[in-house]
Design an enzyme around this catalytic site. Structure first.
Site, short mmCIF file in Angstrom:
data_model
loop_
_atom_site.label_atom_id
_atom_site.label_comp_id
_atom_site.label_asym_id
_atom_site.label_seq_id
_atom_site.Cartn_x
_atom_site.Cartn_y
_atom_site.Cartn_z
N ASP A 7 21.81 -34.71 -40.62
CA ASP A 7 21.32 -35.89 -39.88
C ASP A 7 22.50 -36.52 -39.16
OD1 ASP A 7 19.51 -37.98 -39.07
OD2 ASP A 7 20.33 -39.26 -40.61
N SER A 8 22.19 -37.41 -38.21
CA SER A 8 23.26 -38.15 -37.54
C SER A 8 23.99 -39.07 -38.52
CB SER A 8 22.65 -38.98 -36.41
OG SER A 8 21.70 -39.89 -36.94
N GLY A 40 20.23 -41.72 -31.18
CA GLY A 40 18.99 -42.10 -30.50
C GLY A 40 19.13 -42.86 -29.20
N CYS A 70 16.38 -35.02 -39.12
CA CYS A 70 16.56 -36.03 -38.09
C CYS A 70 15.54 -35.74 -36.99
CB CYS A 70 17.99 -35.91 -37.54
SG CYS A 70 18.36 -36.95 -36.13
N GLU A 150 23.05 -47.86 -41.08
CA GLU A 150 24.42 -47.32 -41.13
C GLU A 150 25.42 -48.37 -41.64
OE1 GLU A 150 25.49 -44.15 -40.77
OE2 GLU A 150 23.37 -43.61 -40.62
N CYS A 182 11.60 -41.77 -37.57
CA CYS A 182 13.06 -41.64 -37.61
C CYS A 182 13.42 -41.66 -39.09
CB CYS A 182 13.72 -42.82 -36.90
SG CYS A 182 15.51 -42.94 -37.20
N HIS A 184 15.86 -42.66 -40.67
CA HIS A 184 16.51 -43.87 -41.18
C HIS A 184 15.49 -44.96 -41.56
CE1 HIS A 184 20.17 -42.21 -39.35
NE2 HIS A 184 20.87 -43.18 -39.90
N1 DGL Z 1 17.86 -40.31 -38.18
C1 DGL Z 1 17.58 -39.95 -36.86
C2 DGL Z 1 16.12 -39.67 -36.58
O1 DGL Z 1 15.40 -39.31 -37.44
C3 DGL Z 1 18.30 -40.59 -35.70
C4 DGL Z 1 19.01 -41.87 -35.82
C5 DGL Z 1 20.06 -42.03 -34.72
O2 DGL Z 1 21.13 -41.45 -34.87
O3 DGL Z 1 19.75 -42.69 -33.72
O4 DGL Z 1 15.67 -39.76 -35.46
#
Ligand code: DGL
Length: 258
Positions: A7-8, A40, A70, A150, A182, A184
């Site tokens: 993931d990011s 994103g 992600c 984050e 997402c 997150h």
């Molecule tokens: N966790 C990521 C997703 O599911 C992206 C979050 C990001 O880095 O903007 O889209």
């Protein structure tokens, strides 16, 4: 061999959380691209470069399968990754289909929350088009939740004002399901729930992804006999600082992020 999760940032932990429920006898690598998060709100080609760099690193560690945990990375790179690498690569996408199925009979709408990049991408538009229910589906980018996660800011005092501001233009009573598109966002599920009527379902694609992973491993005879051990990397560097490891482990095991 281990299973890779990418993931990011920390969002993919909400998917790994489910994988550990369904596949406790596997060992894992979790890779967070901490140097480049968030994805994103960056240009697609730039993010694609980061994803390939990260996946190349993960592959070098030796994995038998990889989960792109992600939605953003899946939508822009999963097909190209599958063309490049010759082992199972699974992605995650917003759980719009089950949401439409449950909302249609109730005459309710679906609200998809995701990153700006996911919502802009063809993959998302094709998904909506395939379901043939465009007017049932609204979407709302919520990049601020990635920043909050984050920074490990999960408290209602900071989260609720942001959510309320973003949701202000919407009539929340028209929705039957909110899709967390997402990885997150499941960290904020309880705060999001608070702003919608009690009967609104809040769903994500993480359980589906974990079950899909199990099916793939079973079908290829790749099931392991590990212990649920996880090695963490941040943008190619192994995490061994105890404070960070504790934070990761807490997020991984604390809540039910389904
Ligand atoms: N966790 C990521 C997703 O599911 C992206 C979050 C990001 O880095 O903007 O889209």
């Amino acid at each position: 061999m281990r299973i890779g999760f990418f993931d990011s940032g920390i969002g993919g932990l909400t998917v790994l959380h489910q994988a550990l429920r369904f596949l406790p006898n596997e060992d894992y690598i979790y890779y967070a691209d901490t140097w480049h998060v968030p994805y994103g709100d960056k240009p697609k080609e730039e993010v694609k470069g980061y994803i390939f760099e990260a996946v190349d690193f993960i592959v070098k560690q030796g994995v038998k399968a990889l989960v792109i945990a992600c939605n953003t990375a899946t939508s822009i790179a999963v097909e190209d990754l599958r063309k490049t690498y010759d082992f199972p690569i699974l992605g995650i996408e917003p759980a719009v289909k089950p949401a439409v199925q449950s909302c249609e009979p109730k005459h309710k709408k679906v609200l998809v929350l995701a990153t700006p990049l996911t919502l802009k991408e063809e993959k998302f538009h094709n998904l909506v088009k395939r379901l043939g229910q465009d007017d049932l589906i609204d979407s709302l980018p919520m990049p601020g939740l990635v920043h909050l996660a984050e920074n490990f800011q999960f408290d209602d005092e900071v989260v609720l004002p942001y959510l309320k501001e973003k949701l202000a233009p919407f009539d929340i009573n028209q929705y039957g399901t909110v899709v967390l598109g997402c990885t997150h966002f499941p960290f904020f599920k309880n705060s999001i729930k608070r702003l919608f009527p009690d009967d609104v379902e809040i769903i994500s694609g993480s359980v589906g992804t974990a079950k899909n992973l199990e099916r793939h491993l079973e079908a290829r005879n790749l099931l392991g006999n590990g212990t649920g051990n996880v090695i963490y990397y941040q943008s190619g560097i192994k995490v061994d600082d105890p404070a960070t490891l504790t934070k990761y482990k807490e997020l991984l095991h604390k809540l039910d992020y389904n």
